[in-house]
Enzyme design. Sequence first.
Site, PDB file in Angstrom:
ATOM      1  N   HIS A 182       0.827  -1.204   0.000  1.00 38.35           N
ATOM      2  CA  HIS A 182       0.000   0.000   0.000  1.00 38.35           C
ATOM      3  C   HIS A 182       0.862   1.255   0.000  1.00 38.35           C
ATOM      4  CE1 HIS A 182       0.772   0.868   4.277  1.00 38.35           C
ATOM      5  NE2 HIS A 182       0.703  -0.430   4.457  1.00 38.35           N
ATOM      6  N   LYS A 225      -7.330   5.448  -3.785  1.00 44.53           N
ATOM      7  CA  LYS A 225      -6.804   5.753  -2.462  1.00 44.53           C
ATOM      8  C   LYS A 225      -5.904   4.632  -1.949  1.00 44.53           C
ATOM      9  CE  LYS A 225      -8.148   7.976   1.812  1.00 44.53           C
ATOM     10  NZ  LYS A 225      -9.262   8.578   2.584  1.00 44.53           N
ATOM     11  N   HIS A 232      12.261   3.810   7.588  1.00 44.97           N
ATOM     12  CA  HIS A 232      11.359   4.678   8.352  1.00 44.97           C
ATOM     13  C   HIS A 232      12.144   5.569   9.310  1.00 44.97           C
ATOM     14  CE1 HIS A 232       7.280   3.806   7.215  1.00 44.97           C
ATOM     15  NE2 HIS A 232       7.300   2.532   7.569  1.00 44.97           N
ATOM     16  N   GLY A 280       0.992  -1.816  15.255  1.00 43.38           N
ATOM     17  CA  GLY A 280       0.255  -1.503  14.040  1.00 43.38           C
ATOM     18  C   GLY A 280      -0.822  -2.526  13.740  1.00 43.38           C
ATOM     19  N   GLY A 340       3.510   3.675  10.427  1.00 41.47           N
ATOM     20  CA  GLY A 340       2.084   3.956  10.439  1.00 41.47           C
ATOM     21  C   GLY A 340       1.531   4.379  11.780  1.00 41.47           C
ATOM     22  N   ASN A 398      -0.834   8.498  14.264  1.00 42.55           N
ATOM     23  CA  ASN A 398      -1.814   8.679  15.331  1.00 42.55           C
ATOM     24  C   ASN A 398      -1.475   9.954  16.094  1.00 42.55           C
ATOM     25  OD1 ASN A 398      -3.231   8.420  17.910  1.00 42.55           O
ATOM     26  ND2 ASN A 398      -3.672   6.316  17.286  1.00 42.55           N
ATOM     27  N   ARG A 435      -1.965  14.481   4.740  1.00 40.56           N
ATOM     28  CA  ARG A 435      -2.587  15.729   5.170  1.00 40.56           C
ATOM     29  C   ARG A 435      -2.513  16.794   4.070  1.00 40.56           C
ATOM     30  NH1 ARG A 435      -4.379  12.455   8.462  1.00 40.56           N
ATOM     31  NH2 ARG A 435      -3.322  12.054  10.440  1.00 40.56           N
ATOM     32  N   ARG A 482     -16.214  12.053  13.116  1.00 37.86           N
ATOM     33  CA  ARG A 482     -14.835  12.404  12.747  1.00 37.86           C
ATOM     34  C   ARG A 482     -14.640  13.917  12.792  1.00 37.86           C
ATOM     35  NH1 ARG A 482     -13.609   9.418   7.236  1.00 37.86           N
ATOM     36  NH2 ARG A 482     -11.566  10.382   7.568  1.00 37.86           N
ATOM     37  N   SER A 527      -8.854  18.111   3.631  1.00 30.44           N
ATOM     38  CA  SER A 527      -8.234  17.760   2.357  1.00 30.44           C
ATOM     39  C   SER A 527      -9.205  17.927   1.200  1.00 30.44           C
ATOM     40  CB  SER A 527      -7.700  16.324   2.407  1.00 30.44           C
ATOM     41  OG  SER A 527      -8.714  15.419   2.785  1.00 30.44           O
TER      42      SER A 527
END
Length: 550
Positions: free
Chosen positions: A22, A47, A120, A171, A293, A297, A401, A432, A513
């Site tokens: 992904h 997406k 990462h 995760g 990932g 958060n 973002r 949300r 967005s």
Amino acid sequence: MYILGISGGHTTPRDIIRGGGHDPSACLLKDGKLIAFAEEERFINVKHAPGYCPNNAVKYCLNEAKISLDDVDYISFHVWHQHPDDRRAMITTVLNKIGAFLKMSAVKANTFMPRHHLSHCASAYLLSGFKSASIISADAVGDHGQTTLLAEGENNSINFLNDYMMPHSLGYFYGLLTEYLGFRFANGEGKVMGLAPYGQPKYDFSEIIRCGNIIHENAPPQLWVNKEIYGWAGDQPKLESILGPARKRGEPITQRHMDIAATVQKKTEEAMYKLTEYLVERTNKPKLAIAGGVALNCCVNGVLLRSGLISEIFVQPSANDAGVALGSALLCALYYGDKIDWKMEHTYYGPEFSNNEIEAELKKHKLSYEQHDDIASIAGDLVSLGYIVSWFQGRMEVGPRALGNRSILADPRDPKMKDRLNHRVKHREPFRPFAPSMLAERASEWLIDAHPSPFMILAFNVKKEKREEIPAVVHVDGTTRPHTVERSVNEKYWTLIKTFEEKTEVPVVLNTSFNIRGEPIVCTPKDAIDTFLKTGIDYLAIGDFLIGKT
């Protein structure tokens, strides 16, 4: 030296389920500087682009530098498979796909393959501006079953300290409970985070996850995730035996679901706190750089910032797997002698379109429009009057973002604005929250313990006396996820917010967005116009042009 970093492109079902397929992306470094960086999803309008090769992203990066793939010195791709033969086969497959897309008979390039979590770590630490730092990478899983990496950075060198392996994955823990709550793994985790403040962390998760038990002095905290909870929607018997029936997609959300979400969030915060506590105590480096990932958060990040454990935090804005393209390229650059001596202060590394290109697209759509020299002031005025304004300017952001170049903007003072946006544009779940962009120099007047937040990836408590002034961007628990805007970073967007402040005395706008539910953020003028026309957005400010529906 040109270095092309890529992520994604391996398409077997097993890889995609494990999270390895992904958010494909590509970036290009020249002599250690970032020239271009973009995610494949933006070009194909899918997406997360699961299973796709970053063909279009690679093409964009090469075009931005006006070079061909033959001009690239190294192609860097993070390790996914464990066996060397599998790794070679994977990179050969990906390069063949890219070569075919670019109509090349063969791709001849030197390759560099650092590990997933090390990539990462590099994406966060090397661009943090920190000389010394504690570093955490945490996601579902990387190569060799590694789920979390604790490290320290000193003078651009990264030293491995501890790691955690499958099935002990924060995760996966969060993602599997996301599935249990009726949302999608590697897609709906933000929904669980948004739902959590409506509940209480009242559930006993001791049979699901534990973190914090120390075997002996100076040992890292144990992280334990019950391997029996692994399973996807409709096949989670262990979780159902502990928590009761799973929520099916589309079913109503009850208080029980809210309380479970709150417990998931609380346990994740506690685990990241324990890992950070141990790491900073061991390294004596109170500046923290994080990616993976889990680092998306923002509530976890806010807890760490307020914890007293750390003095500063840098969260890689492309903390998901798109960011490993950047991290692997940075590691390659360092290895072959380039200097990495810059701090990541913005995410504007994607495509940009001239007024001529924009006007041509407007004419294709046969739209009436006005051209303005002061489009930022015009847009700021419209937002102050209560209109919903879509804002398309400059280079596209990379990462999840929208940070003022591909945004939908609205008045945060209107308590009904959240419902208006959801009904007319976004069609999201009502629980949300929406987030604000605010003038960086005014943030301390609105936020408790304000800290620079240029990437909208930290949660803060809004001062009580300010909450009623901006109800559309304050969540039910009194928190917000701000984007602090520096004039030196994005003057046009800063001017828009400043204009709004001059009209309203509020240096804050609602920023969400520029996309609709289920689609990625818009990339091109055509994408922007199409989204504008099929939603209830009032105005489109695109380049120097303004298009209205009223």
